[in-house]
Design a protein around this motif. Structure first.
Motif, PDB file in Angstrom:
ATOM      1  N   ASP A  99       0.671  -1.397   0.036  1.00 16.72           N
ATOM      2  CA  ASP A  99       0.162  -0.011   0.035  1.00 16.72           C
ATOM      3  C   ASP A  99       0.936   1.304   0.158  1.00 16.72           C
ATOM      4  O   ASP A  99       2.153   1.217   0.370  1.00 16.72           O
ATOM      5  CB  ASP A  99      -0.976   0.120   1.288  1.00 16.72           C
ATOM      6  N   SER A 100       0.350   2.552  -0.186  1.00 21.94           N
ATOM      7  CA  SER A 100       0.863   3.563  -0.464  1.00 21.94           C
ATOM      8  C   SER A 100       0.654   4.719   0.761  1.00 21.94           C
ATOM      9  O   SER A 100       1.099   5.540   1.022  1.00 21.94           O
ATOM     10  CB  SER A 100       0.777   4.238  -1.693  1.00 21.94           C
ATOM     11  N   ALA A 101      -0.597   4.372   1.464  1.00 20.93           N
ATOM     12  CA  ALA A 101      -0.956   4.877   2.611  1.00 20.93           C
ATOM     13  C   ALA A 101      -1.575   4.055   3.619  1.00 20.93           C
ATOM     14  O   ALA A 101      -2.114   2.876   3.237  1.00 20.93           O
ATOM     15  CB  ALA A 101      -1.970   6.098   2.295  1.00 20.93           C
TER      16      ALA A 101
ATOM     17  N   VAL B 251       2.221   7.151   5.229  1.00 18.30           N
ATOM     18  CA  VAL B 251       2.492   7.022   3.871  1.00 18.30           C
ATOM     19  C   VAL B 251       3.621   6.089   3.511  1.00 18.30           C
ATOM     20  O   VAL B 251       4.619   6.380   4.465  1.00 18.30           O
ATOM     21  CB  VAL B 251       2.728   8.693   3.108  1.00 18.30           C
ATOM     22  N   ARG B 252       3.530   5.525   2.464  1.00 17.74           N
ATOM     23  CA  ARG B 252       4.729   4.648   2.055  1.00 17.74           C
ATOM     24  C   ARG B 252       5.569   5.482   0.920  1.00 17.74           C
ATOM     25  O   ARG B 252       4.940   5.443  -0.029  1.00 17.74           O
ATOM     26  CB  ARG B 252       4.252   3.332   1.775  1.00 17.74           C
ATOM     27  N   GLU B 253       6.856   5.968   0.763  1.00 16.14           N
ATOM     28  CA  GLU B 253       7.639   6.342   0.001  1.00 16.14           C
ATOM     29  C   GLU B 253       8.944   5.759  -0.336  1.00 16.14           C
ATOM     30  O   GLU B 253       9.473   5.497   0.927  1.00 16.14           O
ATOM     31  CB  GLU B 253       8.010   7.894   0.173  1.00 16.14           C
ATOM     32  N   ASP B 254       9.415   5.314  -1.249  1.00 17.08           N
ATOM     33  CA  ASP B 254      10.319   4.630  -1.617  1.00 17.08           C
ATOM     34  C   ASP B 254      10.717   3.428  -0.615  1.00 17.08           C
ATOM     35  O   ASP B 254      11.867   3.153  -0.068  1.00 17.08           O
ATOM     36  CB  ASP B 254      11.730   5.771  -1.514  1.00 17.08           C
ATOM     37  N   LYS B 255       9.509   2.762  -0.478  1.00 12.10           N
ATOM     38  CA  LYS B 255       9.445   1.338   0.036  1.00 12.10           C
ATOM     39  C   LYS B 255       9.677   1.553   1.591  1.00 12.10           C
ATOM     40  O   LYS B 255       9.944   0.600   2.236  1.00 12.10           O
ATOM     41  CB  LYS B 255      10.612   0.323  -0.297  1.00 12.10           C
TER      42      LYS B 255
ATOM     43  N   TRP C 202       7.900   3.229   5.181  1.00 10.45           N
ATOM     44  CA  TRP C 202       6.675   4.137   5.768  1.00 10.45           C
ATOM     45  C   TRP C 202       7.079   5.013   6.577  1.00 10.45           C
ATOM     46  O   TRP C 202       8.264   5.137   7.569  1.00 10.45           O
ATOM     47  CB  TRP C 202       5.991   3.049   6.768  1.00 10.45           C
TER      48      TRP C 202
END
Length: 135
Positions: free
Chosen positions: A93-95, A120-124, A126
């Motif tokens: 997921d990204s959020a 949020v998940r950014e560049d793998k 959290w």
């Protein structure tokens, strides 16, 4: 600031996973691994409050809402974390969101902080974004 692991009870992880701190949230705090889910990041951030690891809290806070620094209250004793629910926040997921109740003692009084935290998940990785405190 180095985590104060003297605050641990019998070396057990404060997130109540049943594992030892070093094998659970300690590996995230040391930077040996990243939390794979929003819930695990929430648990590791709670544990960071217990052991007074403000560097980890800053490092896992999203840059859009991150404070420049943190002073943690050494007199506040975090006692228990209850995860009340999650929404998304899985490894792909990204959020996500995690609802929790964190029990504490301060000046001999008991209290509970209830919150729905957003991640949020950014560049793998959290990151904690913000949260809504509940009564």
């Amino acid at each position: 600031m180095t985590p104060d692991t003297t605050r641990l009870r019998n070396g057990a992880c404060p997130c109540l996973s049943g594992e030892q701190y070093n094998d659970c949230c300690g590996r995230f705090h040391r930077g040996d691994a990243d939390a794979p889910t929003a819930e695990q990041l929430m648990r590791s951030r709670y544990s960071a409050f217990v052991v007074l690891d403000s560097e980890y809290l800053i490092r896992t806070w999203h840059s859009s809402t991150r404070p420049a620094s943190m002073d943690l209250d050494r007199d506040l004793e975090w006692r228990r974390l209850d995860i009340l629910g999650t929404s998304d926040g899985g490894p792909l997921d990204s959020a996500g969101a995690v609802e929790f109740a964190a029990h504490y003692r301060s000046d001999g009084e008991r209290g509970v902080q209830r919150e729905i935290s957003r991640f949020v998940r950014e560049d793998k990785r959290w990151y904690y974004v913000d949260g809504d405190v509940r009564q």
